[in-house]
Write a protein that holds these residues in place. Structure first.
Motif, PDB file in Angstrom:
ATOM      1  N   THR A  20      52.176  31.753  27.649  1.00 13.85           N
ATOM      2  CA  THR A  20      52.726  32.973  28.248  1.00 13.85           C
ATOM      3  C   THR A  20      54.238  32.993  28.072  1.00 13.85           C
ATOM      4  O   THR A  20      54.871  31.957  27.850  1.00 13.85           O
ATOM      5  CB  THR A  20      52.403  33.062  29.748  1.00 13.85           C
ATOM      6  N   VAL A  51      58.905  40.803  35.477  1.00 16.47           N
ATOM      7  CA  VAL A  51      58.920  41.738  34.356  1.00 16.47           C
ATOM      8  C   VAL A  51      60.069  41.437  33.397  1.00 16.47           C
ATOM      9  O   VAL A  51      61.155  41.015  33.812  1.00 16.47           O
ATOM     10  CB  VAL A  51      59.023  43.204  34.838  1.00 16.47           C
ATOM     11  N   ALA A  57      57.760  47.148  22.788  1.00 19.14           N
ATOM     12  CA  ALA A  57      56.793  47.507  23.833  1.00 19.14           C
ATOM     13  C   ALA A  57      57.274  48.743  24.577  1.00 19.14           C
ATOM     14  O   ALA A  57      58.469  48.915  24.819  1.00 19.14           O
ATOM     15  CB  ALA A  57      56.603  46.343  24.804  1.00 19.14           C
ATOM     16  N   THR A  59      56.568  49.595  27.702  1.00 16.14           N
ATOM     17  CA  THR A  59      56.829  49.332  29.115  1.00 16.14           C
ATOM     18  C   THR A  59      57.246  47.878  29.303  1.00 16.14           C
ATOM     19  O   THR A  59      57.097  47.048  28.397  1.00 16.14           O
ATOM     20  CB  THR A  59      55.572  49.608  29.972  1.00 16.14           C
ATOM     21  N   GLN A  61      56.885  44.089  30.430  1.00 16.70           N
ATOM     22  CA  GLN A  61      55.747  43.173  30.372  1.00 16.70           C
ATOM     23  C   GLN A  61      55.844  42.149  31.504  1.00 16.70           C
ATOM     24  O   GLN A  61      56.939  41.727  31.885  1.00 16.70           O
ATOM     25  CB  GLN A  61      55.721  42.447  29.029  1.00 16.70           C
ATOM     26  N   HIS A  62      54.698  41.763  32.026  1.00 14.17           N
ATOM     27  CA  HIS A  62      54.655  40.717  33.048  1.00 14.17           C
ATOM     28  C   HIS A  62      54.703  39.360  32.353  1.00 14.17           C
ATOM     29  O   HIS A  62      53.747  38.983  31.653  1.00 14.17           O
ATOM     30  CB  HIS A  62      53.391  40.830  33.894  1.00 14.17           C
ATOM     31  N   ALA A  66      51.650  37.977  30.039  1.00 11.66           N
ATOM     32  CA  ALA A  66      51.777  38.365  28.631  1.00 11.66           C
ATOM     33  C   ALA A  66      51.919  37.137  27.737  1.00 11.66           C
ATOM     34  O   ALA A  66      52.735  36.252  28.017  1.00 11.66           O
ATOM     35  CB  ALA A  66      52.976  39.295  28.458  1.00 11.66           C
TER      36      ALA A  66
END
Length: 472
Positions: A20, A51, A57, A59, A61-62, A66
């Motif tokens: 991640t 975030v 992207a 928006t 991303q977490h 992600a």
């Protein structure tokens, strides 16, 4: 596994595929704030504090959920990201009991006006997590002063029916406690109910903790980022009794609390010793301070005897905390012929303090979840004090550990353990790993398969071992 190359905040890094963004950042000393995330458990990506911006992207991303990909470019601290995180904190605080957000002492809500060290000492807004609250720390980091939203002012009742207290007014619905209770402790006591802003965390059927499935392990307390779940504290009572001259008070100081005390006091380059802690407790007013190592050795000696008897008849499942005993009796009753319930160090100390030394009050310093619950549920001692509570007591009374104030804890007379079970009966810490610690020991002519379950979730996979020790 193939590696992936990416860039985080201008730093080119290489990590295994499937990592991640958060894990990649942590591995390379890049800070990304979190509130709901816990290592070794599946991410919820619900708090929105982690975030980040990923080029390409649409928006944010977490970072906790992600996954990295080849050539990814990540920005963790842009103005837009910080603005989003600050908004998240403002929304959380608008639905949160914010007695710590407005300083009653100086009448200010500006983070720049507040001294975190003084806040830990101050008692005006005496939240149990003040100075150790992750939400509070992030609010200061992101300078959340004024709240642009209407304050909800929740007035949910506080459940103080057991040693583990729940204050729903300070819950941020991160679900850490739910995950630990269900997936690590396998107790399945805490759960989320309701929808949207009406989500509540608590025992099934809204039962008080004292009437629920809770076994008193206290792991929910350890992972809660705010003051929503905490263990009862008795700072004022301890100070009252230690300052009453006609009362005899006895303390047991455990070296196991030293790493946490050093972390809290930020004493990386000035190590704290058990003699310094004992000296502080003596200065605090305790009549006698005894050695926790002696109590632990006495407990090991008793466990050795009980194991020896049980192994003559078959395999053994050993528990030396009340929480582990409760779990075994409730969820593993089919194996009751294997149970070995050994005394804890706290129970041995309590009996010695009260019966031999004639203590009016006695306290265990260094207690964590299961030990604290056992002390208050069985009454084997009067107080169970963890590292954070001890820190606040010492901070407020000027008895902090230092080289000029030392005392060697008194010996607690006991029958010494032989050590024939080796690692099995040594100190073992709780963790969230999925696999138990397994090994073999030789006792006499027998070679025994052993397992230490550092959490209850590990238990089912090792029930075929000759000796299983359960740490709850």
């Amino acid at each position: 596994m193939a590696n992936v190359n990416l860039t985080i905040d201008g730093k080119v890094i290489t990590v295994p595929d499937g990592t991640t963004i958060l894990a990649a950042a942590k591995a390379n000393d890049i800070y990304i704030p979190t509130l709901c995330f816990m290592e070794k458990l599946d991410p919820h990506a619900s708090c929105r504090m982690c975030v980040v911006e990923v080029e390409g992207a649409r928006t944010f991303q977490h970072a906790c959920a992600a996954k990295v990909r080849e050539g990814m470019v990540v920005h963790t601290n842009t103005e837009a990201v910080r603005k989003s995180r600050k908004l998240t904190l403002q929304l959380l605080l608008s639905d949160h009991s914010v007695d710590c957000h407005h300083c009653l002492r100086i009448g200010s809500t500006k983070c720049a006006d507040l001294d975190p060290k003084f806040c830990e000492w101050c008692f005006f807004c005496d939240c149990e997590r003040d100075g150790f609250c992750e939400l509070q720390s992030l609010a200061r980091e992101y300078e959340v002063d004024q709240l642009p939203f209407e304050q909800k002012h929740n007035t949910y009742p506080v459940d103080d029916s057991s040693v583990i207290v729940r204050n729903p007014n300070k819950c941020i619905k991160c679900k850490r406690c739910v995950d630990v209770c269900a997936n690590v402790q396998t107790v399945h006591n805490l759960a989320a109910s309701g929808r949207g802003s009406e989500v509540k965390i608590g025992p099934a059927f809204s039962k008080p903790m004292a009437e629920s499935r809770c076994i008193g392990c206290g792991r929910c307390v350890e992972v809660c980022p705010t003051g929503a779940i905490f263990a009862k504290e008795y700072k004022d009572e301890i100070l009252e009794y230690t300052h009453t001259y006609e009362m005899k008070t006895v303390a047991m100081a455990d070296a196991a609390l030293i790493p946490e005390i050093e972390r809290i006091w930020k004493r990386k380059h000035a190590p704290i010793t058990i003699e310094q802690i004992a000296g502080g407790l003596k200065k605090l007013g305790f009549t006698t301070v005894v050695s926790a190592e002696d109590a632990k050795d006495a407990a090991r000696a008793e466990a050795e005897k009980l194991l020896g008897k049980q192994l003559k008849h078959g395999p053994a499942i050993l528990a030396d905390t009340l929480a582990a005993k409760k779990l075994l009796e409730r969820d593993f009753a089919d194996y009751s012929d294997r149970f070995v319930f050994a005394p804890s160090a706290a129970s041995i100390f309590g009996a010695y303090a009260k019966d031999t030394l004639g203590a009016d009050k006695c306290a265990v310093f260094g207690a964590i979840g299961p030990e604290a619950s056992e002390v208050y549920e069985t009454g084997c001692a009067d107080f169970a004090v963890n590292a954070r509570e001890l820190y606040r007591i010492m901070l407020r009374t000027g008895t902090e550990p230092n080289e000029g104030r030392t005392l060697t804890p008194e010996a607690l007379p006991h029958e010494a353990a032989t050590g024939k079970y080796g690692r099995l009966l040594e100190d073992a810490e709780w963790n969230m790993d999925s696999e138990a610690e397994t090994f073999e020991i030789k006792v006499g002519r027998k070679t025994l398969k052993c397992a230490i379950c550092h959490n209850p979730a590990q238990l089912k996979n090792v029930l075929d071992a000759d000796i299983v020790r359960v740490i709850a």
